[in-house]
Write an enzyme that holds these catalytic residues in place. Structure first.
Site, PDB file in Angstrom:
ATOM      1  CB  CYS A 143      -0.915   0.008   1.218  1.00 57.46           C
ATOM      2  SG  CYS A 143      -1.874   1.532   1.384  1.00 57.46           S
ATOM      3  CB  CYS A 168       1.343   1.837   4.770  1.00 61.96           C
ATOM      4  SG  CYS A 168      -0.172   0.854   4.839  1.00 61.96           S
ATOM      5  CG  HIS A 213      -3.650  -1.137   5.054  1.00 61.57           C
ATOM      6  ND1 HIS A 213      -3.413  -0.460   3.874  1.00 61.57           N
ATOM      7  CD2 HIS A 213      -4.370  -2.244   4.704  1.00 61.57           C
ATOM      8  CE1 HIS A 213      -3.959  -1.114   2.869  1.00 61.57           C
ATOM      9  NE2 HIS A 213      -4.542  -2.203   3.344  1.00 61.57           N
ATOM     10  CG  ASN A 256     -14.741   8.495  -3.342  1.00 63.54           C
ATOM     11  OD1 ASN A 256     -15.704   9.203  -3.078  1.00 63.54           O
ATOM     12  ND2 ASN A 256     -13.983   8.692  -4.394  1.00 63.54           N
ATOM     13  CG  HIS A 285      -4.011   3.555   4.181  1.00 61.23           C
ATOM     14  ND1 HIS A 285      -3.010   2.860   4.822  1.00 61.23           N
ATOM     15  CD2 HIS A 285      -4.184   4.693   4.885  1.00 61.23           C
ATOM     16  CE1 HIS A 285      -2.605   3.561   5.866  1.00 61.23           C
ATOM     17  NE2 HIS A 285      -3.314   4.679   5.928  1.00 61.23           N
ATOM     18  CG  HIS A 296      -7.281   7.442   0.798  1.00 60.41           C
ATOM     19  ND1 HIS A 296      -7.658   6.116   0.645  1.00 60.41           N
ATOM     20  CD2 HIS A 296      -7.401   8.008  -0.433  1.00 60.41           C
ATOM     21  CE1 HIS A 296      -7.981   5.875  -0.604  1.00 60.41           C
ATOM     22  NE2 HIS A 296      -7.854   7.013  -1.298  1.00 60.41           N
ATOM     23  CD  GLN A 305      -9.161  11.069  -4.321  1.00 64.54           C
ATOM     24  OE1 GLN A 305      -8.615  11.601  -5.284  1.00 64.54           O
ATOM     25  NE2 GLN A 305     -10.007  10.054  -4.457  1.00 64.54           N
TER      26      GLN A 305
END
Length: 350
Positions: free
Chosen positions: A70, A73, A116, A156, A167, A169, A171
């Protein structure tokens, strides 16, 4: 909050946001990266009047890597990622495969936690409060860029949504134009003001507070409700009780209460379908008033709010945007908004 700005090996900006003032972020990106090459073009549709970003370089972006590869991470045990530090609180960096870039805007990735396997709903209130501060800080910095008209912070979650990196997150998109959805809201606001002399957002929130049937939860400074004409099977709008145009204008009381309300809302979403083995896919989207070049009266009328919705309509079944939705933008909702609100109230005690 302490903010540290640095650069990745290919020149992209990376920012660490830490809850502790003594955090030191001096790790160097040791990857042999080539300079980022983007081909973003904004094309305007003369029929609909909206804009489409053409970004062919995104075809090469990373797609569902295994957990031990990933890129979000921390860099540990000899493996180098987008984040050179061995640990972090919240990290933000320019997207390596942006939908918008240069004079056509900017795209950033926001990593909520180094864990993660976590999700936003797993965060503690302190970390959720830090993420709110990050959204606010990035909004302030991006809004002053000469080509940016609107800043959009969103998350999302879930492969069903189209997420390619699992992971936790979100945007941030900085658009060089006002988005079509916001344009529609601004037109409705102006028409309502002209016809009634009142603010449309204020009237909508007051209606939900009076009806109560679609209210999911309410605090002293925030209210969450399923909208009367919800487009999605389970959709909740979260408003601060005091109308403000953007994240920058939130007062301290609203900032303090936000983590409690939002984390509870996300946890209820994970309990909607009664399946402990899977998390509900969702989109969480902050709607803020446009910035540069916006009429001040319209901007003052706009109400900051977060729209949270899932494309899952029942256990194991998704809501697909088929002919009516995709072809004509006419949504057909299988779940009555009142039933959705009742379900979201029920799962509070589960």
């Amino acid at each position: 909050m302490k903010k540290t700005s640095t650069r990745l090996a290919d020149g992209r900006e990376l920012l660490y946001y830490d809850s502790r003032d003594d955090a030191v972020r001096d790790a160097v990106d040791r990857r042999p990266l080539d300079a980022v090459s983007t081909t973003v073009e904004i094309r305007h549709d003369p029929l609909l009047g909206d804009a489409v970003a053409v970004a062919s370089h995104r075809q090469g972006r990373i797609h569902h890597p295994p957990a031990d590869e990933c890129p979000l991470c921390p860099s540990r045990d000899g493996r180098l990622t987008e984040i050179p530090a061995a640990d972090y609180d919240v990290a933000v960096f320019e997207n390596r495969f942006p939908s918008l870039a240069g004079g056509a805007g900017r795209c950033e990735v926001v990593c909520f936690t180094p864990d993660h396997d976590a999700s936003f709903a797993d965060l503690g209130e302190d970390r959720a409060a830090l993420v709110l501060e990050v959204w606010t800080d990035r909004t302030a910095e991006l809004a002053v860029l000469p080509h940016v008209r609107q800043v959009f912070c969103f998350e999302n979650r879930g492969a069903e949504i189209g997420v390619t990196l699992q992971h936790p997150h979100g945007q941030i998109y900085a658009y060089p134009f006002v988005t079509p959805r916001t344009e529609l809201m601004l037109r409705s606001l102006a028409a309502h003001r002209a016809g009634t002399g009142r603010n449309l957002f204020d009237d909508l929130v007051e209606r939900e507070r009076e009806d109560r049937v679609r209210v999911v939860l309410e605090g002293e400074h925030w209210i969450a409700f399923v909208p009367y004409a919800a487009h999605w099977p389970y959709e909740v709008h979260l408003h601060p009780r005091r109308r403000v145009p953007d994240l920058l204008a939130l007062d301290e009381a609203a900032r303090t209460e936000f983590p409690q309300i939002y984390l509870e809302l996300l946890r209820r979403f994970d309990r909607i379908f009664g399946r402990s083995d899977t998390r509900t896919p969702y989109i969480a989207a902050w709607h803020q008033a446009p910035f540069a070049g916006t009429n001040d009266v319209n901007r003052d009328d706009f109400a900051l709010h977060l729209e949270l919705f899932t494309i899952r309509r029942t256990s194991g079944k998704l809501k697909f945007l088929a002919g009516s939705e995709s072809g004509m933008s006419v949504f057909i909702n299988d779940v009555p908004p009142e039933a959705a609100a009742e379900r979201l109230r029920e799962v509070a005690s589960e």
